[in-house]
Design an enzyme around this catalytic site. Sequence first.
Site, PDB file in Angstrom:
ATOM      1  N   ARG A  81       0.828  -1.207   0.000  1.00 50.27           N
ATOM      2  CA  ARG A  81       0.000   0.000   0.000  1.00 50.27           C
ATOM      3  C   ARG A  81       0.862   1.256   0.000  1.00 50.27           C
ATOM      4  O   ARG A  81       0.494   2.267  -0.618  1.00 50.27           O
ATOM      5  CB  ARG A  81      -0.907  -0.003   1.237  1.00 50.27           C
ATOM      6  CG  ARG A  81      -1.796   1.213   1.411  1.00 50.27           C
ATOM      7  CD  ARG A  81      -2.900   1.309   0.401  1.00 50.27           C
ATOM      8  NE  ARG A  81      -3.655   0.079   0.244  1.00 50.27           N
ATOM      9  CZ  ARG A  81      -4.689  -0.061  -0.562  1.00 50.27           C
ATOM     10  NH1 ARG A  81      -5.085   0.951  -1.313  1.00 50.27           N
ATOM     11  NH2 ARG A  81      -5.312  -1.219  -0.654  1.00 50.27           N
ATOM     12  N   GLY A 315      -1.805  -3.550   8.811  1.00 47.86           N
ATOM     13  CA  GLY A 315      -2.885  -4.517   8.674  1.00 47.86           C
ATOM     14  C   GLY A 315      -3.081  -4.936   7.234  1.00 47.86           C
ATOM     15  O   GLY A 315      -2.214  -4.709   6.380  1.00 47.86           O
ATOM     16  N   HIS A 317      -5.084  -3.849   4.836  1.00 46.18           N
ATOM     17  CA  HIS A 317      -5.084  -2.771   3.841  1.00 46.18           C
ATOM     18  C   HIS A 317      -3.669  -2.312   3.541  1.00 46.18           C
ATOM     19  O   HIS A 317      -3.344  -1.954   2.406  1.00 46.18           O
ATOM     20  CB  HIS A 317      -5.932  -1.596   4.339  1.00 46.18           C
ATOM     21  CG  HIS A 317      -6.304  -0.615   3.287  1.00 46.18           C
ATOM     22  ND1 HIS A 317      -5.692   0.614   3.151  1.00 46.18           N
ATOM     23  CD2 HIS A 317      -7.237  -0.675   2.297  1.00 46.18           C
ATOM     24  CE1 HIS A 317      -6.233   1.265   2.142  1.00 46.18           C
ATOM     25  NE2 HIS A 317      -7.173   0.517   1.599  1.00 46.18           N
ATOM     26  N   CYS A 318      -2.808  -2.346   4.553  1.00 47.99           N
ATOM     27  CA  CYS A 318      -1.429  -1.865   4.404  1.00 47.99           C
ATOM     28  C   CYS A 318      -0.582  -2.740   3.480  1.00 47.99           C
ATOM     29  O   CYS A 318       0.400  -2.261   2.911  1.00 47.99           O
ATOM     30  CB  CYS A 318      -0.750  -1.787   5.763  1.00 47.99           C
ATOM     31  SG  CYS A 318      -1.635  -0.840   7.005  1.00 47.99           S
ATOM     32  N   ILE A 319      -0.921  -4.010   3.352  1.00 52.18           N
ATOM     33  CA  ILE A 319      -0.085  -4.916   2.554  1.00 52.18           C
ATOM     34  C   ILE A 319      -0.671  -5.191   1.174  1.00 52.18           C
ATOM     35  O   ILE A 319      -0.135  -6.013   0.426  1.00 52.18           O
ATOM     36  CB  ILE A 319       0.185  -6.237   3.298  1.00 52.18           C
ATOM     37  CG1 ILE A 319      -1.080  -7.076   3.451  1.00 52.18           C
ATOM     38  CG2 ILE A 319       0.823  -5.956   4.654  1.00 52.18           C
ATOM     39  CD1 ILE A 319      -0.825  -8.474   4.014  1.00 52.18           C
TER      40      ILE A 319
END
Length: 331
Positions: A81, A315, A317-319
């Site tokens: 992300r 989390g 969304h971050c990856i």
Amino acid sequence: MSTWRMPAETEPHTCTWMAWPSSGYTDGDDARHAWASVALAVAEFEPVRMVVDPSAIRDARNWLGGAVEYFQAPLDDAWMRDIGPTFVVGPAGLGAVDWVFNGWGAQSWATWEKDARIARRVAEWAGATIVGSEMVNEGGGIHVDGHGTVLVTETVQLDPGRNPGWTKERVEGELRRTLGVREVVWLPRGLTRDYEEFGTRGHVDIVATMTAEKTVLLHVQHAPEHPDHLLDAPLRRALPADWTIIDLPAPAGVEDGHGPVDHSYVNHLVCNAGVVACTFDDPRDAQALEILAAAYPGRRVAGVDARAIFARGGGIHCITQQEPAIPGGES
């Protein structure tokens, strides 16, 4: 007026991009299990394209087999992300904003020489027109509704470690130029844990997300002993008065071995016909999945244990990073 527009995450995707954890603090079997679990969950809804350091391609294939498509490039880290491009669409087709990446504000533990090149590599693989930017920013620091509004936090884009001397007006102008937004809504800050080691200094994608125009899912910490409990009022004040706010309560567990947690159900990925959501083996997991299902009607919600990801500072969304479909093209 920009010719580009960043679509809402709820609009159709061509695929989701990820990066494979292979070194540093994102290394470890628990991390690989978590990243693989997310990739396999997303692959139930849409294609997954995995960027892998050449040294780790065999390892990635052992975990994922033929479930994803592989692309090899040197990596420092695995937070797609933030290190990947932010995809936009326009008359020229697919575009990709190549923000300046400097390790979340040049943090002492971060390395980013390799990761700073990933956005351009991914854009080239996707066949996207590169939209350059002089602003230090990450994909986790923005959320759009696809209708001209973007959510940001004052402690990310205005961080002296990222953009020293930048004003709100300059940041807003750059967001309008690159993302095609008209309104920038500034939240005062992010969650408390996000300002500690391995934090991002306030990414919005762990605090709030827009599910539709003028509708926001807001992280709510009900436990009075948790420092994030005090954030609720200022976050609500920062949101426009005519918006609908859907409360998404934090997990019941408030601490780990390092202090107050930042576990958040807001940090989910919306996919084609689905939502891949964080779970924490927590009593509130089921309630959170029900709230997400109601917020995204017609989509199947799949929960994935995200504790190993959050232990490293982020989390689901971050990856992940969605690539929007071009109307009339692949979806």
